[in-house]
Design a protein around this motif. Sequence first.
Motif, PDB file in Angstrom:
ATOM      1  N   ARG A  22       0.820  -1.219   0.000  1.00 15.74           N
ATOM      2  CA  ARG A  22       0.000   0.000   0.000  1.00 15.74           C
ATOM      3  C   ARG A  22       0.848   1.260   0.000  1.00 15.74           C
ATOM      4  O   ARG A  22       0.535   2.234  -0.690  1.00 15.74           O
ATOM      5  N   GLN A  25       2.105   1.800  -3.515  1.00 16.54           N
ATOM      6  CA  GLN A  25       1.070   2.366  -4.386  1.00 16.54           C
ATOM      7  C   GLN A  25       0.903   3.864  -4.124  1.00 16.54           C
ATOM      8  O   GLN A  25       0.830   4.672  -5.062  1.00 16.54           O
ATOM      9  N   SER A  28       3.792   5.807  -5.567  1.00 16.15           N
ATOM     10  CA  SER A  28       3.639   5.970  -7.020  1.00 16.15           C
ATOM     11  C   SER A  28       2.648   7.085  -7.343  1.00 16.15           C
ATOM     12  O   SER A  28       2.859   7.860  -8.278  1.00 16.15           O
TER      13      SER A  28
END
Length: 195
Positions: A22, A25, A28
């Motif tokens: 997580r 992500q 990113s």
Amino acid sequence: MTRIGQAVMLLHGGDREEARNRFGQLWSELGEAGDAFHRCALAHYMADTQDDPGDELAWDLRALTAAAGLGEEPATGDRADGDRPDADRPDADRPDADRGDDGAADGERGAGGGAGGDRLAEAREGVPGASSVVRAFYPSLHLNLAADYLKLQRPEAARLHLDRARDAADALGDEGDVNGVRAGIDRLERQLRGR
């Protein structure tokens, strides 16, 4: 911060892999131009999910770099030898030498699982201005780096960041919750002397 907090709950609950996924992500999504506060908090917690000490160091360097972007870079924030401005690269500061753990305990990362514990996630609440937030981060950020360098058997860099952590904590006086960080500094000091 809500999504970061949810991943932190997974981390504190023992699901490091899902927390790491997580956080990755979110990293990113934030990107290089993302909010410095969010990048600092995210990198700080991402470091705690790493199995490799070199990766942990790279994420802690990202947290320090992001903290500098919050608007105040105190004298204790100068880079150590080996701290590179390209610390946001995934392979930044990964030593070629053996990365074996030298016994630095996870507790040396400060109070609450990482230096600063949940203070990063709560820091903006009731704090007038980013510079106060940044000043409160520096002791724990440098303590994390000192622990990382000790794990990587780089005692000179560990000493440099440990001294910066102590100086930054002393500059805070009794401001904020620095007692846990001071205890971590003292533990790491004993380890460093024992080498």
